[in-house]
Design an enzyme around this catalytic site. Sequence first.
Site, PDB file in Angstrom:
ATOM      1  N   CYS A  44       1.242  -1.445   0.059  1.00  0.00           N
ATOM      2  CA  CYS A  44       0.125  -0.120   0.005  1.00  0.00           C
ATOM      3  C   CYS A  44       0.881   1.160  -0.178  1.00  0.00           C
ATOM      4  CB  CYS A  44      -0.373   0.344   1.008  1.00  0.00           C
ATOM      5  SG  CYS A  44      -1.730   2.175   0.887  1.00  0.00           S
ATOM      6  N   ASN A  62     -13.862   9.519  -0.904  1.00  0.00           N
ATOM      7  CA  ASN A  62     -14.392   9.268  -2.152  1.00  0.00           C
ATOM      8  C   ASN A  62     -14.256   7.484  -1.285  1.00  0.00           C
ATOM      9  OD1 ASN A  62     -14.093  11.349  -4.081  1.00  0.00           O
ATOM     10  ND2 ASN A  62     -12.181  10.549  -4.353  1.00  0.00           N
ATOM     11  N   GLY A  69     -15.306   7.040  -6.886  1.00  0.00           N
ATOM     12  CA  GLY A  69     -13.854   7.358  -7.125  1.00  0.00           C
ATOM     13  C   GLY A  69     -12.405   7.420  -6.622  1.00  0.00           C
ATOM     14  N   CYS A 113       0.536   3.662   2.776  1.00  0.00           N
ATOM     15  CA  CYS A 113       1.365   2.526   3.933  1.00  0.00           C
ATOM     16  C   CYS A 113       3.159   3.361   4.077  1.00  0.00           C
ATOM     17  CB  CYS A 113       1.120   1.039   4.176  1.00  0.00           C
ATOM     18  SG  CYS A 113      -0.846   0.795   4.405  1.00  0.00           S
ATOM     19  N   HIS A 155      -8.176   7.774   3.366  1.00  0.00           N
ATOM     20  CA  HIS A 155      -8.081   8.906   3.306  1.00  0.00           C
ATOM     21  C   HIS A 155      -9.067   9.927   3.219  1.00  0.00           C
ATOM     22  CE1 HIS A 155      -8.018   7.440  -0.968  1.00  0.00           C
ATOM     23  NE2 HIS A 155      -7.715   8.734  -1.201  1.00  0.00           N
ATOM     24  N   HIS A 207      -9.345  14.237   1.450  1.00  0.00           N
ATOM     25  CA  HIS A 207      -9.067  15.020   0.617  1.00  0.00           C
ATOM     26  C   HIS A 207      -9.207  16.268   1.683  1.00  0.00           C
ATOM     27  CE1 HIS A 207      -8.349  12.766  -2.704  1.00  0.00           C
ATOM     28  NE2 HIS A 207      -9.209  11.863  -2.741  1.00  0.00           N
TER      29      HIS A 207
END
Length: 113
Positions: A6, A86, A92, A9, A99, A101
Amino acid sequence: MIKEDCIFCKIANGQIPCNFVYETDEIVAFDDLNPQAPIHTLIIPKMHFETLEDINDIKLLGKLMLAVKEVAKIKNAKNGYRTIINTKKEAGQEVFHMHIHLLAGRPMLWPPG
Ligand code: 5GP
Ligand code: ZN
């Protein structure tokens, strides 16, 4: 827990060098590689969760929201900012490490695309 393959990560644990905008023991924030606004920062938990659906820890969820406000302050997004999570493919999501944005520095349109 960290997932080997990842990218977020790897960023969070320092395997990929990155300037952190903000960091705590559980959370890190860094600028998006492909910014969609003059300010575009990602706020992530250091632990690997694929999507928002996988986080049930309300303390961590609260800390992520507080981190958003801290990052907005650090970035001087005083005229306002937009936060986006998302969740899964249709929304998307491309990076499957949860996370948030934070976008700012230009007027935002509504409805979003
Ligand atoms: P998503 O579409 O999953 O909500 O957003 C993923 C975001 O991660 C995109 O805005 C993309 O530009 C950003 N991104 C992908 N890989 C990297 C990377 O290696 N470093 C940084 N800083 N951002 C990345
Ligand atoms: Zn991860």
